[in-house]
Design an enzyme around this catalytic site. Sequence first.
Site, PDB file in Angstrom:
ATOM      1  N   LYS A   1       8.878 -10.218  33.999  1.00 35.63           N
ATOM      2  CA  LYS A   1       8.088  -9.111  34.542  1.00 35.63           C
ATOM      3  C   LYS A   1       7.861  -9.224  36.055  1.00 35.63           C
ATOM      4  O   LYS A   1       7.790  -8.220  36.743  1.00 35.63           O
ATOM      5  CB  LYS A   1       6.741  -9.016  33.814  1.00 35.63           C
ATOM      6  CG  LYS A   1       6.873  -8.504  32.382  1.00 35.63           C
ATOM      7  CD  LYS A   1       5.522  -8.317  31.731  1.00 35.63           C
ATOM      8  CE  LYS A   1       5.665  -7.671  30.373  1.00 35.63           C
ATOM      9  NZ  LYS A   1       4.391  -7.263  29.785  1.00 35.63           N
TER      10      LYS A   1
ATOM     11  N   SER B   1      11.434  -9.298  19.671  1.00 37.58           N
ATOM     12  CA  SER B   1      10.972  -8.038  20.275  1.00 37.58           C
ATOM     13  C   SER B   1      10.982  -6.878  19.286  1.00 37.58           C
ATOM     14  O   SER B   1      11.968  -6.667  18.566  1.00 37.58           O
ATOM     15  CB  SER B   1      11.851  -7.679  21.481  1.00 37.58           C
ATOM     16  OG  SER B   1      11.472  -6.401  21.954  1.00 37.58           O
TER      17      SER B   1
END
Length: 272
Positions: free
Chosen positions: A65, A14
């Site tokens: 998500k 990330s």
Amino acid sequence: MDRYAVFGNPINHSKSPVIHRQFAAELGEQLQYDAILAPLDGFADSWHQFVAAGGKGANVTVPFKEQAYQLADVLSVRAKQAGAVNTLYIDSAGRLCADNTDGTGLVTDLQRLGVNLQGITVLLLGAGGASRGAIGPLLDAGVAKLVLANRTVSKAQAIARNFDQKVTACGYDDIPSQPYKLVINATSSGLSGERPNIEARHVEHCQLAYDMLYGAKPTPFLQWAQQQGVPQQADGLGMLVAQAAEAFYIWRGKRPDVTPVLALLQQQVQAA
Ligand code: ATR
């Protein structure tokens, strides 16, 4: 110090910590931003532990998500349209609020690249989460019509049903013949070294080919677009930084300048 984080699994790759720490330094904001590896079956527990330890807000990435969407007390319109969230925060009433800044990040990046979205017809390739999150913000930004093409037509049709007649669904073989100035690849085809198999005539009038993926080399879709004579190509690194800037604004009420962070990431990606 206020704490923020990105939750994902895996999370090593990330770029969110680098981006948000740079934003904070740029704006003189005192905050801590970490990467948190949540267990695949333990996103909710991980989030609750973070909040108990003073966490104020977070980004959420693959594969959490949709779980974050389920967990939220309050969903923004953008989150509902996307069916997924990438930004969480606790409001003054203590409620867990969720938003999706990916599509807005795309629109901001297209504007940075000089695209005038007002009244144009966009060809959007792919019918996964990335594509779904982009549609509402593109229409809100003035896009007149959006042709949503996908290898599996039924998935494009299912997404188009959530929007009005401005969005039409099709397969790659029956894309309507129109002059598309902007063609966006929201498929993950580049990850397997492929591109959506559309005919060259659909990019004949294209001014900008955009791929939501990014890497050291142009994606197969961008390489192909260049070979077809499309004058401008852009990858999704700018969208990544812009969605982060929008999340930062939600949390801190200040808008970071994306330019220095984008330049830094471009260097890092090239060197990788
Ligand atoms: P994301 O959340 O990143 O959008 P996803 O939900 O798995 O990921 O969706 C992946 C998208 O990439 C889909 O539109 C998929 O097409 P299908 O729905 O037909 O599977 C598309 N995709 C992946 N590999 C592809 C390829 N080689 N060619 C064309 N489309 C591809």
